[in-house]
Design a protein around this motif. Structure first.
Motif, PDB file in Angstrom:
ATOM      1  N   GLY A 242      30.767   2.250  10.594  1.00 38.48           N
ATOM      2  CA  GLY A 242      29.815   2.675   9.572  1.00 38.48           C
ATOM      3  C   GLY A 242      29.089   1.537   8.890  1.00 38.48           C
ATOM      4  O   GLY A 242      28.402   1.754   7.888  1.00 38.48           O
TER       5      GLY A 242
ATOM      6  N   TYR B 147      26.207  -0.053   9.271  1.00 40.46           N
ATOM      7  CA  TYR B 147      24.993   0.091  10.064  1.00 40.46           C
ATOM      8  C   TYR B 147      24.037  -1.091   9.919  1.00 40.46           C
ATOM      9  O   TYR B 147      23.335  -1.440  10.873  1.00 40.46           O
TER      10      TYR B 147
ATOM     11  N   THR C 216      20.689   3.500  17.495  1.00 41.08           N
ATOM     12  CA  THR C 216      21.719   4.306  16.835  1.00 41.08           C
ATOM     13  C   THR C 216      21.924   3.851  15.402  1.00 41.08           C
ATOM     14  O   THR C 216      22.046   4.679  14.488  1.00 41.08           O
TER      15      THR C 216
ATOM     16  N   ARG D  83      28.888  -0.365  14.188  1.00 41.84           N
ATOM     17  CA  ARG D  83      28.359   1.003  14.169  1.00 41.84           C
ATOM     18  C   ARG D  83      29.484   2.020  14.015  1.00 41.84           C
ATOM     19  O   ARG D  83      29.396   2.941  13.198  1.00 41.84           O
TER      20      ARG D  83
ATOM     21  N   ASP E 232      18.966   5.024  13.408  1.00 40.19           N
ATOM     22  CA  ASP E 232      19.053   6.474  13.196  1.00 40.19           C
ATOM     23  C   ASP E 232      20.021   6.801  12.065  1.00 40.19           C
ATOM     24  O   ASP E 232      19.738   7.661  11.214  1.00 40.19           O
ATOM     25  N   ARG E 233      21.176   6.120  12.041  1.00 41.66           N
ATOM     26  CA  ARG E 233      22.160   6.368  10.985  1.00 41.66           C
ATOM     27  C   ARG E 233      21.634   5.956   9.612  1.00 41.66           C
ATOM     28  O   ARG E 233      22.066   6.466   8.587  1.00 41.66           O
TER      29      ARG E 233
ATOM     30  N   ASN F 259      22.554  10.273  21.942  1.00 45.13           N
ATOM     31  CA  ASN F 259      22.029   9.720  20.688  1.00 45.13           C
ATOM     32  C   ASN F 259      20.585  10.166  20.450  1.00 45.13           C
ATOM     33  O   ASN F 259      20.179  10.437  19.311  1.00 45.13           O
TER      34      ASN F 259
ATOM     35  N   GLN G 141      18.189  15.733  13.944  1.00 49.14           N
ATOM     36  CA  GLN G 141      18.013  15.335  12.546  1.00 49.14           C
ATOM     37  C   GLN G 141      16.607  15.667  12.042  1.00 49.14           C
ATOM     38  O   GLN G 141      16.399  15.908  10.851  1.00 49.14           O
TER      39      GLN G 141
END
Length: 360
Positions: free
Chosen positions: A154, A156, A190, A151, A193-194, A229, A236
């Motif tokens: 990056g 994901y 998380t 995570r 979400d990313r 988070n 967002q």
């Protein structure tokens, strides 16, 4: 090792009593950690480690040192934590315990980063092969740390895959109502979400908070790991009021448990500034960002990635206010920090590059 155990002489009655006392202290350390008293747990773990070493009992020493190292890492003392965990590993080797060795190594994945973290992960995986009996929880702990590393870097999809496997294992062994299940749900949410599925992430964050609240209590510091988070996910989706409410709750919680310069206080502080930025309250946002930057510079452990994110947001505010030279200065520094801390291929670096380009 059964052969090693057979060769050892039976301990005396006095020595067995001393060992029972040390194990009782370790049980108290676990209870303190579970009840949200990490500072008290750290002090008792240190005392237990010293007493266990004096008694020449490596198995207890390695467990005590593991708790010391894990708690030092939680308080941001990363260099000290790494040294402590390496000592725990040496004691585990002396005790000839592959399980204890693997456990001591797992936090080193996060503490070392980069190629070193991947080397530790490989070493742990090899160590698990030598552990007798059920290794599902040990493997789950390794998956959890690797998911968190993915995570941060990056990656994901990797974080999601590892978290889903980890979640299944922990629920199978521990049941749904366990703090480690809540922690796994946080990492999984998380990653989701990313990847852009904010509503699914919110459902998982709320599930994690509910489990953590029931099992640990509403004021436990680990809930402060999940709340920021959840606030970001609401932000967002444009739920500014909800993001603001959650962020204020997070700040109140983390400030009760950590120093003002700790990353777990800085995260909700930065989130609060970001909510102001989204609302168009530029001066309020900039003032909080600058307060966070000052705290980062005062912190004993530097967090260049966090500083890069703040500088990027400061740069955006300066551009909006037509202070292009200042904005470009902040964006350029942010890019240098992000590339050094995360690598040029990280998604955050791509976003920072776009901000730099805006100023040119």
């Amino acid at each position: 090792d059964p052969l090693v155990l057979r060769e050892r002489p039976l301990p005396s009655i006095e020595r067995r009593a001393a060992v029972r006392a040390l194990r009782s202290q370790l049980s108290r350390v676990l209870s303190m950690r579970a009840s949200g008293k990490p500072r008290e747990a750290l002090e008792l773990a240190k005392q237990t480690a010293v007493a266990a070493q004096a008694a020449d009992w490596p198995a207890i020493t390695t467990e005590a040192l593991y708790h010391v190292g894990a708690l030092e890492a939680r308080f941001g003392e990363r260099a000290t934590a790494e040294e402590t965990l390496l000592r725990a590993l040496a004691e585990a080797r002396a005790a000839r315990s592959s399980s204890a060795a693997a456990t001591a190594m797992i936090p080193l994945i996060d503490l070392t980063g980069g190629k070193a973290s991947r080397a530790w992960a490989e070493a742990i995986q090899n160590e698990i092969l030598h552990v007798p009996g059920d290794t599902r929880l040990l493997q789950a702990s390794l998956d959890a740390m690797q998911a968190e590393l993915a995570r941060i870097e990056g990656r994901y999809e990797d974080a999601r895959r590892l978290s889903e496997r980890n979640l299944a294992a922990r629920i199978e062994v521990l049941g749904e109502e366990h703090p480690k299940v809540a922690s796994t749900l946080n990492t999984l949410a998380t990653a989701i979400d990313r990847q852009g599925d904010h509503e699914a992430a919110i459902r998982l964050f709320e599930r994690a908070i509910a489990i953590a609240t029931r099992t640990l209590g509403p004021d436990h510091p680990e809930i402060g790991d999940i709340l920021p988070n959840l606030a970001v996910a609401h932000g967002q989706l444009g739920h500014d009021d909800e993001a603001f409410r959650i962020t204020m709750r997070t700040l109140a919680l983390t400030e009760r448990h950590y120093a003002p310069t700790h990353d777990k206080v800085l995260i909700p502080l930065v989130n609060l500034a970001t909510v102001h930025l989204i609302r168009g309250e530029l001066q309020e946002a900039l003032a909080i960002y600058e307060r966070a930057l000052a705290r980062i510079d005062q912190a004993p452990e530097k967090t260049p990635g966090r500083k890069a994110t703040i500088l990027t947001n400061c740069s955006t505010i300066h551009y909006i206010a037509c202070r292009d030279a200042v904005g470009l200065r902040d964006a350029t520094e942010a890019l240098q920090l992000a590339e050094r801390d995360m690598g040029k291929d990280h998604p955050v670096v791509a976003g920072t590059l776009a901000v730099v380009a805006r100023g040119r």
